[in-house]
Design a protein around this motif. Sequence first.
Motif, short mmCIF file in Angstrom:
data_model
loop_
_atom_site.label_atom_id
_atom_site.label_comp_id
_atom_site.label_asym_id
_atom_site.label_seq_id
_atom_site.Cartn_x
_atom_site.Cartn_y
_atom_site.Cartn_z
N ASN A 125 15.14 7.49 59.26
CA ASN A 125 13.90 7.56 60.41
C ASN A 125 13.96 6.42 61.24
O ASN A 125 13.77 6.65 62.64
CB ASN A 125 12.88 8.00 59.88
N ALA A 126 14.03 5.11 60.91
CA ALA A 126 13.89 4.10 61.67
C ALA A 126 14.97 4.05 62.81
O ALA A 126 14.96 3.44 63.84
CB ALA A 126 13.84 2.68 60.89
N THR A 178 10.34 3.71 66.09
CA THR A 178 8.84 3.62 66.50
C THR A 178 8.30 2.47 65.68
O THR A 178 8.72 1.97 64.65
CB THR A 178 8.29 4.81 66.51
N PRO A 179 7.28 1.83 66.12
CA PRO A 179 6.62 0.86 65.38
C PRO A 179 6.16 1.38 63.97
O PRO A 179 6.52 0.53 63.10
CB PRO A 179 5.30 0.43 66.15
N GLU A 180 5.72 2.56 63.97
CA GLU A 180 5.66 3.32 62.82
C GLU A 180 6.55 3.46 61.65
O GLU A 180 6.68 3.17 60.54
CB GLU A 180 4.94 4.47 62.67
N SER A 181 7.77 3.93 62.44
CA SER A 181 9.12 4.29 61.33
C SER A 181 9.64 2.89 61.07
O SER A 181 9.96 2.82 59.68
CB SER A 181 9.94 4.98 62.14
N CYS A 182 9.71 1.97 61.90
CA CYS A 182 10.11 0.82 61.48
C CYS A 182 9.36 -0.18 60.45
O CYS A 182 9.99 -0.85 59.60
CB CYS A 182 10.35 -0.40 62.75
N ALA A 183 8.12 0.03 60.39
CA ALA A 183 7.21 -0.67 59.44
C ALA A 183 7.32 0.19 58.19
O ALA A 183 7.38 -0.68 57.09
CB ALA A 183 5.82 -0.65 60.11
N HIS A 184 7.59 1.70 58.35
CA HIS A 184 7.49 2.18 56.95
C HIS A 184 8.95 1.72 56.58
O HIS A 184 9.12 1.62 55.08
CB HIS A 184 7.76 3.71 57.19
N ASP A 190 8.64 -1.67 54.64
CA ASP A 190 7.97 -1.40 53.48
C ASP A 190 8.89 -1.13 52.42
O ASP A 190 8.90 -1.73 51.31
CB ASP A 190 6.82 -0.67 53.72
#
Length: 350
Positions: free
Chosen positions: A132-133, A138-144, A147
Amino acid sequence: MQDDLLKLFYEVTRITEDKVGRIDGVMRQAGVLALNARLEAARAGTAGTAFSVVAQEMSAIAQEIRGIGSELRDAIAGNVALLETAGAEMVLDFRGERYADLARSAVEIIDRNLYERSCDVRWWATDSAVVNAAEEATPESCAHASDRLATILRSYTVYLDLWVADRNGRVIATGRPDRYRHAIGMDVSSSEWFRRAMALDSGDDFHVCDIGTEAALDGAAVATYSTAVRQGGDTHGERIGALGIFFDWAPQARAVLAGIGLSREEREDARLLILDRSMKVIAASDDRGFLTETFGLETADCRRGHYRNGDRLVAFAETPGYETYKGLGWIGCIESRSTQTNAPQLRAAA
């Protein structure tokens, strides 16, 4: 055991020489007694004639036994050097074979370890967070994704970091953003691991780089594995990015070399090495020459063997690979002091 046999041979030789020397001494004394007996027989005149004959025979026998002792000493002297050389050669061959086996064992352990790394990179590249990243970035997908990579790193302590790069070669997620702050946003498009990953035919393929240092990981020595991240995580999906995983090479290699089964005395006299296919030192028990020394190994196109080099014994074995991991042509090597100084003579094995 071989050293004990050689010591036993030396002791038998010493005892034999001692006994021959004692026989020679006794015969000299017998010769002196025979001479004295003949003198006394001469003084006795006719009455001592018979005794003179006995004394003369004693002298002849003593001389003959001394001759036999001399011949035995010459025979021993003529063969001791040959036996000593043969014994030392036997010990050297036993040690060389054993060291070659240990060198192979070391590089086999490394291959088995690195085989697992090739499995890891292909598996993790299909993780939904990683996919997905790479698809959206997106900032959210990259952060996930970061993690998720951090979770993996907490379990797989042999890695320094895991990086996801988009199709243009920009790092968008890492497992340790707090530790390696300069990784996020790096352009790795010219890096070997990224270029090779993006050229792979399927998700079943991977690339591994030779050992090198990575500046963004504080200059640490790493073995880098990579594969393409593909659309939908499908094996033959479109290449939308790349996953690079950085194996923490130095402590793992050091542990393997420390585990080689040498005695304390052998280890004090030996240098244990892992060489890449260009004979460059990529691990050494004395921590010298890493990526700067090219070891002058003489393999004569053999994959395993040993030979003498001056006063040194050199044993080696090339990586056999493991499962689907063919290895990188790395070689395990042990160099130690030899008791022989003959010209190099390769002992090869299949």
